[in-house]
Design a protein around this motif. Structure first.
Motif, PDB file in Angstrom:
ATOM      1  N   ASP A 131       5.001  12.998 -11.642  1.00  0.00           N
ATOM      2  CA  ASP A 131       5.378  12.277 -10.426  1.00  0.00           C
ATOM      3  C   ASP A 131       6.459  13.023  -9.661  1.00  0.00           C
ATOM      4  OD1 ASP A 131       3.564  10.293 -10.955  1.00  0.00           O
ATOM      5  OD2 ASP A 131       5.015   9.007 -11.996  1.00  0.00           O
ATOM      6  N   MET A 132       7.456  13.535 -10.380  1.00  0.00           N
ATOM      7  CA  MET A 132       8.519  14.276  -9.715  1.00  0.00           C
ATOM      8  C   MET A 132       7.986  15.570  -9.120  1.00  0.00           C
ATOM      9  SD  MET A 132      11.645  14.385  -8.768  1.00  0.00           S
ATOM     10  CE  MET A 132      12.382  13.040  -9.715  1.00  0.00           C
ATOM     11  N   ALA A 133       7.086  16.238  -9.828  1.00  0.00           N
ATOM     12  CA  ALA A 133       6.502  17.473  -9.304  1.00  0.00           C
ATOM     13  C   ALA A 133       5.749  17.201  -8.004  1.00  0.00           C
ATOM     14  CB  ALA A 133       5.572  18.096 -10.342  1.00  0.00           C
ATOM     15  N   GLU A 134       5.029  16.084  -7.954  1.00  0.00           N
ATOM     16  CA  GLU A 134       4.317  15.743  -6.723  1.00  0.00           C
ATOM     17  C   GLU A 134       5.290  15.455  -5.598  1.00  0.00           C
ATOM     18  OE1 GLU A 134       1.006  12.463  -5.154  1.00  0.00           O
ATOM     19  OE2 GLU A 134       1.708  12.451  -7.231  1.00  0.00           O
ATOM     20  N   SER A 135       6.404  14.749  -5.926  1.00  0.00           N
ATOM     21  CA  SER A 135       7.394  14.437  -4.903  1.00  0.00           C
ATOM     22  C   SER A 135       8.061  15.691  -4.360  1.00  0.00           C
ATOM     23  CB  SER A 135       8.443  13.481  -5.486  1.00  0.00           C
ATOM     24  OG  SER A 135       9.489  13.260  -4.580  1.00  0.00           O
ATOM     25  N   LEU A 136       8.349  16.648  -5.255  1.00  0.00           N
ATOM     26  CA  LEU A 136       9.031  17.885  -4.850  1.00  0.00           C
ATOM     27  C   LEU A 136       8.056  18.976  -4.432  1.00  0.00           C
ATOM     28  CD1 LEU A 136      11.730  18.090  -7.681  1.00  0.00           C
ATOM     29  CD2 LEU A 136      11.991  17.154  -5.385  1.00  0.00           C
ATOM     30  N   GLU A 137       6.750  18.683  -4.511  1.00  0.00           N
ATOM     31  CA  GLU A 137       5.714  19.684  -4.229  1.00  0.00           C
ATOM     32  C   GLU A 137       5.922  20.922  -5.108  1.00  0.00           C
ATOM     33  OE1 GLU A 137       5.718  20.458  -0.055  1.00  0.00           O
ATOM     34  OE2 GLU A 137       5.010  18.449   0.475  1.00  0.00           O
ATOM     35  N   ALA A 138       6.209  20.657  -6.382  1.00  0.00           N
ATOM     36  CA  ALA A 138       6.459  21.742  -7.332  1.00  0.00           C
ATOM     37  C   ALA A 138       5.240  21.940  -8.224  1.00  0.00           C
ATOM     38  CB  ALA A 138       7.681  21.413  -8.205  1.00  0.00           C
ATOM     39  N   THR A 182       0.957  -4.732  -8.524  1.00  0.00           N
ATOM     40  CA  THR A 182      -0.128  -3.795  -8.826  1.00  0.00           C
ATOM     41  C   THR A 182       0.140  -2.437  -8.188  1.00  0.00           C
ATOM     42  OG1 THR A 182      -1.699  -5.628  -8.944  1.00  0.00           O
ATOM     43  CG2 THR A 182      -2.616  -3.422  -8.650  1.00  0.00           C
ATOM     44  N   ALA A 183       0.625  -2.460  -6.954  1.00  0.00           N
ATOM     45  CA  ALA A 183       0.958  -1.196  -6.292  1.00  0.00           C
ATOM     46  C   ALA A 183       2.076  -0.473  -7.041  1.00  0.00           C
ATOM     47  CB  ALA A 183       1.371  -1.466  -4.848  1.00  0.00           C
ATOM     48  N   PHE A 184       3.092  -1.208  -7.457  1.00  0.00           N
ATOM     49  CA  PHE A 184       4.215  -0.619  -8.182  1.00  0.00           C
ATOM     50  C   PHE A 184       3.759  -0.041  -9.516  1.00  0.00           C
ATOM     51  CE2 PHE A 184       7.399  -1.491 -11.513  1.00  0.00           C
ATOM     52  CZ  PHE A 184       8.421  -0.652 -11.094  1.00  0.00           C
ATOM     53  N   ALA A 185       2.995  -0.835 -10.271  1.00  0.00           N
ATOM     54  CA  ALA A 185       2.545  -0.370 -11.587  1.00  0.00           C
ATOM     55  C   ALA A 185       1.612   0.830 -11.464  1.00  0.00           C
ATOM     56  CB  ALA A 185       1.844  -1.514 -12.328  1.00  0.00           C
ATOM     57  N   TRP A 186       0.735   0.815 -10.477  1.00  0.00           N
ATOM     58  CA  TRP A 186      -0.198   1.931 -10.311  1.00  0.00           C
ATOM     59  C   TRP A 186       0.550   3.206  -9.940  1.00  0.00           C
ATOM     60  CZ3 TRP A 186      -5.132   2.323 -11.647  1.00  0.00           C
ATOM     61  CH2 TRP A 186      -5.844   3.423 -11.196  1.00  0.00           C
ATOM     62  N   ALA A 187       1.595   3.074  -9.100  1.00  0.00           N
ATOM     63  CA  ALA A 187       2.338   4.259  -8.673  1.00  0.00           C
ATOM     64  C   ALA A 187       3.147   4.857  -9.819  1.00  0.00           C
ATOM     65  CB  ALA A 187       3.264   3.897  -7.504  1.00  0.00           C
ATOM     66  N   LEU A 188       3.708   4.014 -10.682  1.00  0.00           N
ATOM     67  CA  LEU A 188       4.612   4.522 -11.711  1.00  0.00           C
ATOM     68  C   LEU A 188       3.950   4.739 -13.059  1.00  0.00           C
ATOM     69  CD1 LEU A 188       6.714   3.665  -9.543  1.00  0.00           C
ATOM     70  CD2 LEU A 188       8.257   3.152 -11.428  1.00  0.00           C
ATOM     71  N   GLY A 242       0.816  -1.215   0.000  1.00  0.00           N
ATOM     72  CA  GLY A 242       0.000   0.000   0.000  1.00  0.00           C
ATOM     73  C   GLY A 242       0.842   1.254   0.000  1.00  0.00           C
ATOM     74  N   THR A 243       1.989   1.212   0.702  1.00  0.00           N
ATOM     75  CA  THR A 243       2.900   2.358   0.713  1.00  0.00           C
ATOM     76  C   THR A 243       3.446   2.640  -0.675  1.00  0.00           C
ATOM     77  OG1 THR A 243       3.525   1.858   2.992  1.00  0.00           O
ATOM     78  CG2 THR A 243       5.004   3.287   1.750  1.00  0.00           C
ATOM     79  N   ALA A 244       3.676   1.577  -1.457  1.00  0.00           N
ATOM     80  CA  ALA A 244       4.222   1.759  -2.803  1.00  0.00           C
ATOM     81  C   ALA A 244       3.291   2.567  -3.684  1.00  0.00           C
ATOM     82  CB  ALA A 244       4.513   0.402  -3.449  1.00  0.00           C
ATOM     83  N   THR A 245       1.995   2.451  -3.459  1.00  0.00           N
ATOM     84  CA  THR A 245       1.050   3.210  -4.293  1.00  0.00           C
ATOM     85  C   THR A 245       1.131   4.699  -4.035  1.00  0.00           C
ATOM     86  OG1 THR A 245      -0.724   2.986  -2.654  1.00  0.00           O
ATOM     87  CG2 THR A 245      -0.545   1.267  -4.326  1.00  0.00           C
ATOM     88  N   LEU A 246       1.668   5.081  -2.882  1.00  0.00           N
ATOM     89  CA  LEU A 246       1.774   6.499  -2.535  1.00  0.00           C
ATOM     90  C   LEU A 246       3.129   7.080  -2.872  1.00  0.00           C
ATOM     91  CD1 LEU A 246       0.085   6.295   0.998  1.00  0.00           C
ATOM     92  CD2 LEU A 246      -1.000   6.784  -1.197  1.00  0.00           C
TER      93      LEU A 246
END
Length: 801
Positions: free
Chosen positions: A600-607, A758-764, A415-419
């Motif tokens: 994805d990077m923008a979400e990680s960096l809050e950009a 599934t968690a990995f594929a959904w996240a990426l 579940g953490t992987a999806t986030l």
């Protein structure tokens, strides 16, 4: 204890053969990885062009970032730079004044391109490495024919180029041929002009006067640089004075970063092998000891202490594991000596210039591996040789609780992987897989009983006497059935995760590349400025390929990621490249100091558009860039898009990798391309080899476990024959057991692998995991054949009698 161990080893030598095989293969696999890690740890960039210069002054090709985690000491992370960090020109004068210096030779490396006569733009282009003839002394490369160049239109060619005096190469007359690889040597003035960075040089070779030791010269050069306070032209770091093998880092910029990535890859793979080995050996050793539970109870009943029984089992396993580990470690040496040179010789996998030495003393590492594997096996015995408790196996409350806890932790990690995104999602998914498999290993008997509960009635109703025998045997021996089920689940889930993760990413990246590439034509060996002048071309953009280093913290610790990036022309994107903008406008890339960021990077960096991100460009220069757009197709285009004018000054060769154009013309049909992370080809090759090796180990574990179980149930089969069961009935019973193990193992392995996948594929990718049907069929086929061979093989002699 010695007596018990010796007698038991002779009595149960066939049962220990399965453990012997698994330990030997584990030791061989870890031995190869240990030798590869040692060779990579000793790796260095090859010294060629600067072999005659005892000291080479160059820029610092590493970026460093220091963070002080809360309540801890400062921690520093480093990352290699693949673009040239240059030396200010005034360093040449400073070095000439150093005592003991005979001469100082500045060196610039550049690329000369030649268009074949009559060829259309973007076709028939040849590229040559160029240097000044003065710098040839640093190797040294001497003339074998002709003379040195004196004018801008003259050149000396390296022997590897295959040209002769009087030929014309890249519009220059060949006046001499020198030793060495394919290269063009021109006058010093022409080299400075073609290099295109006045006031700076790539490196400076320092030649010593006769009799001056290297250490003395290095100390004097270092002192002179420090006194002058000279810094490199990029990040302003102190210049480096390189000696020995370190000089190669100034020649082959990609060698040392690739070495670091190879070390990280091998370390991660080694950790995975150790985890798989622990699961495999634990299952085998536990089964080997469990089959002798009655024997151990008898020894305890006649006066042996639990400590003596455990000690005898430990000695017994140590003898088996010691011989097997030593055999596997010795076998790993020739395997490594064959595979490692083949890996290095494969073009494009190991970067040019990376030396991976294998000195004879490195082979001693396999003895450490053998001792490590024996230690793992002894540790397994401590848990497996406990006195068996009376009663049904379902009463193992602690084991059941531990298994359920691991399943919950594995599901939580999935579940953490999806986030998460990127490497964090991959790490969380990998942790989830290992945790879930470990949980299934502990819960094996209960999983087997639950599955048989579902199939009990169909077996008894439709299977006839063989079906009733299968159901009865499974109910009575659920622990044995669970031990057989664990390696099947392991091989299924491991193969599924390893193969599907790569296939999912490749499929998603290819789909994004097709959607992002809207150009009609692609050109190479030219620029967008020239292509725009061609008739019928409506728009064109240069595509530059480089890398950036992103600094951020992870759990309070510093982390540096080297990521591939593209440089583009904002005005030429319409009709050529569509990143899939979700926020902002790519037209903003026409201004300096801007960047577009993947979603994805923008979400990680809050950009978001209007905010800023800090990047270190390919040569280490720090830049604060304003975000003008956020786009969705980052798997194909990378996490950052920069203006070409922002990226080009920080590249060793700022020439477009290709030009994308919209409209009619004479270019080549466009082929969608996605960016590849650094070391992707090496990663893929090593990972493929390791998947095959670990897959082989897990398949061996299935065969070994089933052979061990088969050896322990010969008396059971003989008794069934004596009370009237025919050989055909027993074969059908074994066939039903094989089918049950195959179906249940594939189903549980599918669930265990599908959850983190599934968690990995959904996240990426925002979608579901993908596995080609051929690979899925291969997994199922291998499992089926392995189980059938493992179930029927040990019973053939009993069925014939």
């Amino acid at each position: 204890m010695r007596l018990l161990a010796a007698r038991s080893l002779r009595t149960h030598r066939k049962a220990w053969a399965a453990v012997f095989a698994a330990v030997a293969v584990t030791s061989a696999l870890l031995g190869v990885l240990a030798l590869a890690l040692g060779s990579a740890g000793l790796g260095h960039a090859r010294v060629e062009r600067y072999a005659a210069a005892p000291v080479v002054v160059a820029g610092d090709q590493e970026v460093r970032w220091t963070v002080t985690p809360w309540g801890s000491e400062p921690r520093t992370e480093t990352a290699g730079l693949t673009e040239r960090v240059r030396v200010p020109g005034e360093a040449v004068d400073v070095l000439r004044a150093v005592p003991g210096v005979r001469d100082v030779v500045p060196d610039d490396t550049f690329v000369v391109r030649e268009q074949a006569p009559g060829a259309a733009p973007g076709t028939g282009t040849r590229a040559y490495t160029g240097r000044s003839w003065e710098a040839a002394r640093l190797a040294p490369y001497r003339l074998t024919d002709g003379r040195e160049p004196r004018w801008a239109g003259e050149t000396v060619v390296g022997a590897g180029l295959g040209a002769a005096v009087g030929d014309t190469v890249a519009g220059r007359e060949v006046v001499g041929v020198a030793e060495g690889p394919a290269a063009l040597y021109v006058t010093a003035g022409e080299a400075r002009r073609l290099a295109g960075h006045p006031g700076a040089v790539d490196a400076v070779g320092v030649l010593a006067e006769p009799g001056v030791p290297v250490d003395t010269l290095h100390a004097r050069v270092r002192a002179a640089l420090d006194a002058a306070g000279l810094k490199d032209t990029a990040a302003g770091q102190p210049l480096r004075a390189l000696t020995g093998d370190g000089r190669g880092g100034a020649e082959h910029l990609g060698a040392l970063p690739a070495r670091g990535e190879l070390l990280q890859l091998l370390a991660a793979v080694s950790g995975t092998v150790v985890l798989v080995a622990v699961l495999v050996l634990a299952s085998l050793v536990a089964q080997a000891l469990q089959q002798r539970a009655a024997e151990r109870e008898l020894l305890l009943a006649v006066g042996a202490t639990p400590r003596q029984v455990r000690g005898a089992a430990g000695r017994e396993v140590t003898r088996v594991a010691g011989a097997a580990a030593l055999l596997g470690a010795v076998a790993s040496v020739p395997v490594f000596l064959v595979l490692w040179p083949a890996l290095r010789a494969r073009t494009g996998v190991v970067p040019e210039g990376l030396e991976l030495p294998s000195p004879p003393w490195l082979l001693a590492a396999v003895l450490v591996v053998a001792a490590f594997v024996v230690g793992i096996t002894r540790l397994v015995v401590l848990f497996a040789a406990r006195r068996p408790r009376p009663g049904r196996p379902g009463k193992g409350g602690a084991r059941r609780v531990a298994g359920l806890v691991l399943l919950v932790l594995g599901a939580g990690s999935a579940g953490t992987a999806t986030l998460q995104g990127g490497d964090a999602a991959a790490a969380a998914a990998g942790a989830a897989t290992v945790t879930l498999v470990a949980g299934c290993a502990l819960l094996g008997p209960w999983i087997a009983r639950a599955a048989m509960t579902v199939l009990d009635r169909p077996f008894r109703r439709f299977g006839g006497a063989p079906g009733r025998l299968t159901a009865a045997g499974a109910t009575a021996h659920s622990r044995r059935l669970g031990a057989a089920l664990v390696p099947v689940v392991l091989v299924t889930s491991f193969a599924l995760v390893q193969l599907s993760a790569g296939a999912t990413m490749e499929r998603a990246a290819a789909a994004q590349a097709r959607a992002a590439t809207t150009a009609d034509l692609a050109f190479s060996g030219t620029t967008a400025e020239r292509v725009r002048r061609l008739p019928g071309v409506d728009a064109a953009t240069d595509v530059l390929r480089s890398s950036v280093v992103l600094a951020r913290t992870e759990a309070g610790s510093p982390r540096l990621d080297r990521l591939p990036v593209l440089g583009v022309d904002a005005e030429g994107l319409a009709g050529t490249l569509d990143p899939g903008v979700v926020e902002g406008d790519l037209a903003g890339l026409g201004r300096a100091g801007t960047v577009a960021v993947g979603a994805d990077m923008a979400e990680s960096l809050e950009a978001k558009p209007g905010s800023t991100v800090e990047l270190r460009l390919g040569d280490g220069t720090e830049k604060r860039l304003r975000v003008v757009a956020v786009y969705a197709r980052s798997l194909a285009l990378g996490e950052f898009l920069l203006p070409k004018a922002e990226l080009a000054p920080h590249m060793s060769d700022p020439y477009p990798a290709r030009v994308l154009a919209a409209g009619a013309g004479n270019g080549a049909p466009v082929v969608p391309e996605s960016v590849t992370p650094p070391g992707a080809e090496l990663n893929g090759l090593v990972s493929g080899g390791v998947v095959a090796a670990i897959g082989g180990l897990t398949v061996l574990s299935v065969l070994s476990t089933l052979a061990l179980i088969g050896a322990g149930r010969r008396g059971e089969l003989e008794l069934l024959r004596q009370v009237g069961a025919s050989a055909g009935q027993l074969r059908r019973m074994l066939g039903l057991e094989a089918g049950f193990l195959t179906a249940t193992g594939l189903l549980v392995g599918l669930v265990v692998g599908a959850l983190p996948l599934t968690a990995f594929a959904w996240a990426l990718t925002g979608g579901l995991p993908y596995l080609p049907s051929a690979q899925a069929g291969l997994i199922a086929g291998v499992v089926l054949v392995t189980v059938v061979v493992g179930v029927f093989g040990p019973s053939r002699a009993t069925l014939r009698r």
